[in-house]
Write an enzyme that holds these catalytic residues in place. Structure first.
Site, PDB file in Angstrom:
ATOM      1  N   PHE A  58       0.868  -0.886  -0.252  1.00  0.00           N
ATOM      2  CA  PHE A  58       0.134   0.196  -0.058  1.00  0.00           C
ATOM      3  C   PHE A  58       0.835   0.556  -0.118  1.00  0.00           C
ATOM      4  CE2 PHE A  58      -1.341   3.513   2.484  1.00  0.00           C
ATOM      5  CZ  PHE A  58      -2.819   3.937   1.740  1.00  0.00           C
ATOM      6  N   GLU A  59       0.926   1.939  -1.215  1.00  0.00           N
ATOM      7  CA  GLU A  59       1.195   3.336  -0.937  1.00  0.00           C
ATOM      8  C   GLU A  59       0.543   4.704  -1.522  1.00  0.00           C
ATOM      9  OE1 GLU A  59       4.803   2.684  -3.132  1.00  0.00           O
ATOM     10  OE2 GLU A  59       6.311   2.637  -1.669  1.00  0.00           O
ATOM     11  N   VAL A  60       0.130   5.762  -1.150  1.00  0.00           N
ATOM     12  CA  VAL A  60      -0.290   6.378  -1.758  1.00  0.00           C
ATOM     13  C   VAL A  60       0.957   7.580  -1.923  1.00  0.00           C
ATOM     14  CG1 VAL A  60      -1.745   8.871  -1.785  1.00  0.00           C
ATOM     15  CG2 VAL A  60      -2.393   6.338  -1.104  1.00  0.00           C
ATOM     16  N   HIS A  81      12.064   1.585  -0.798  1.00  0.00           N
ATOM     17  CA  HIS A  81      11.370   2.855  -0.636  1.00  0.00           C
ATOM     18  C   HIS A  81      11.531   3.776   0.899  1.00  0.00           C
ATOM     19  CE1 HIS A  81       8.462   2.071  -4.122  1.00  0.00           C
ATOM     20  NE2 HIS A  81       9.646   1.970  -4.718  1.00  0.00           N
TER      21      HIS A  81
END
Ligand SMILES: Nc1nc2c(ncn2[C@@H]2O[C@H](COP(=O)(O)OP(=O)(O)OP(=O)(O)O)[C@@H](O)[C@H]2O)c(=O)[nH]1
Ligand SMILES: [Mg+2]
Length: 437
Positions: A323-325, A360
């Protein structure tokens, strides 16, 4: 004389009629000229009753040309989109609390501005039903009211079934991209024999995905290339979605817009410790990068999230990147690219099994100001085997969450989320103590 008198009378009548006529027009036009700021009713940018335009809910922000189509070369430097047209605070398109206007409307197309944003999924054709499951959740809980695009990337061409099924489920426009072979292969400086021995050794030691070549290409691609794919160059923001994930709660507001308004660049819902065996020298490489590029290290960074001894050792905390925004321009920045290239040269994607999550996370932790990393407590989420269920009963009820708060991983011993709270001086959400191990 008589004729002259009559002519004058006629002229007076004509002039009076003309004056009345002019007065009438001026007064009418004044009545309907909106006075700036005087409370005139502004139509929402989107009329919910215009079903013919569901793919472009905000006509003020034109849709991008179909990226990647031969007639339309990808936009290398996308023009800055008008992003936010209201100040902070609540408006009808930005309901953040149950008392906000528009909170209860989970049906109409959202009237607010749209960000230059897309969902992005890396998947194989065989993932079609698992990604269908994820899309259904994302659409039901959020995107059916926002209609954002969805980019699908694959190292093989997508087949017709994959395209048909996903296009039918996504309310925005779908795009399908093939990954260039240079982004999914061994760089020429990698010693293939050495890499093979590592895989064999990891297989014996039963390290998860330790013997997989494709998993390594996947991790390297997600670390250094997805944001540079030509389809992604058209966008400024992304939300990564993997197959078979769950969204547990309604998302009332636009997370892309929240990110922009709060000046965030990266976000997470789950954090945990990485397996040491997959990254034994990642921190050595990181320290080399820090030494070579002190100019890229943010002054107010999140080193305290990554290290317990001021940077000597990595504590293996990372944000879970399924999950990443996040902001694509940050990933395309010189700072991030220098970081990725430095790691890539060291070869740990193949000589070890570096994951994109620690890559990341270390980048976000060191290159960004700590205030630029966001935790979305109110987005309930599951990717096997961990759950993020929002802390706070009232929040879960307001958001109609269907997760069991007992499953919430945030405050358990193997989560790093407490560190994020402490480092940023944030008060933990009410009720967190009840969700410890
Ligand atoms: N096109 C393509 N996509 C892949 C490949 N391997 C993994 N992916 C995708 O990359 C993402 C991450 O892979 P996953 O297999 O979910 O890895 P993971 O989340 O660490 O492990 P799981 O617990 O199995 O979910 C998913 O979106 C996959 O669909 C591959 O060889 N080709
Ligand atoms: Mg996965």
């Amino acid at each position: 004389m008589m004729a002259t008198g009559n002519t004058r009378l006629v002229r007076y009548i004509a002039m009076t009629a003309f004056a009345l006529f002019v007065f009438y027009f001026v007064s009418r036009s004044n009545m309907y000229t909106p006075i700036p700021g005087a409370g005139q009713i502004v139509k929402p940018a989107v009329q919910p009753e215009t079903p013919s335009t569901p793919k472009n809910p905000n006509p003020q922000v034109p849709l991008q040309p179909a990226p990647g189509s031969p007639a339309e070369p990808p936009i290398k430097n996308p023009p800055k989109q008008p992003t936010v047209n209201t100040g902070k605070g609540d408006d009808i398109s930005f309901a953040r609390t149950p008392s906000s206007p528009g909170w209860d409307d989970l049906v109409s197309i959202n009237a607010g501005p749209r960000m230059n944003a897309t969902f992005v999924t890396l998947a194989r054709n065989t993932d079609v039903w698992d990604i269908a499951d994820s899309i259904r959740q994302v659409e039901d809980r959020f995107n059916r009211r926002f209609n954002y695009d969805w980019v699908f990337l694959n190292d093989q061409p997508f087949d017709e079934t994959f395209k048909k099924v996903t296009t039918s489920l996504v309310s925005g426009t779908t795009h399908y991209g093939l990954i260039p072979v240079e982004h999914w292969s061994f760089p020429d400086w990698i010693d293939q024999e050495k890499a093979k021995k590592v895989r064999e050794d990891m297989k014996e030691r039963k390290i998860i995905y330790g013997d997989s070549v494709s998993y390594r290409h996947m991790c390297r691609f997600e670390s250094g290339f997805f944001f540079r794919h030509e389809l992604m160059l058209n966008y400024e923001w992304y939300w990564r979605v993997e197959p078979s994930v769950k969204l547990f709660c309604d998302v009332h507001y636009d997370p892309f817009r929240v990110m922009a308004e709060e000046k965030k660049k990266y976000s997470f819902v789950l954090s945990l410790y990485e397996y040491h065996e997959t990254i034994p020298t990642l921190w050595e490489s990181t320290k080399k990068f820090m030494k070579n590029h002190p100019e890229h290290i943010a002054k107010d960074n999140s080193m305290a999230f990554l290290s317990d001894d001021k940077g000597e050792n990595y504590n293996r905390c990372h944000f879970w990147s399924n999950f990443e925004v996040g902001n694509l321009e940050w990933l395309r920045s010189k700072a991030y690219i220098d970081f990725f290239e430095s790691l890539d040269q060291d070869g740990g994607f193949f000589y070890e099994r570096w994951g994109d999550a620690p890559v990341h996370s270390i980048a976000a932790g060191l290159l960004l100001d700590k205030s630029e990393i966001k935790f979305f407590n109110d987005i309930g989420y599951w990717h096997v085997p961990f759950t993020h269920c929002p802390t706070g009963e009232q929040t879960r009820l307001d958001l109609r969450c269907h997760c069991n708060p007992k499953d919430n991983f945030d405050w358990k011993g193997y989560s790093c989320t407490s560190r994020y709270y402490e480092l940023n001086g944030l008060e933990k959400p009410l009720g967190w103590e009840n969700e410890k191990d």
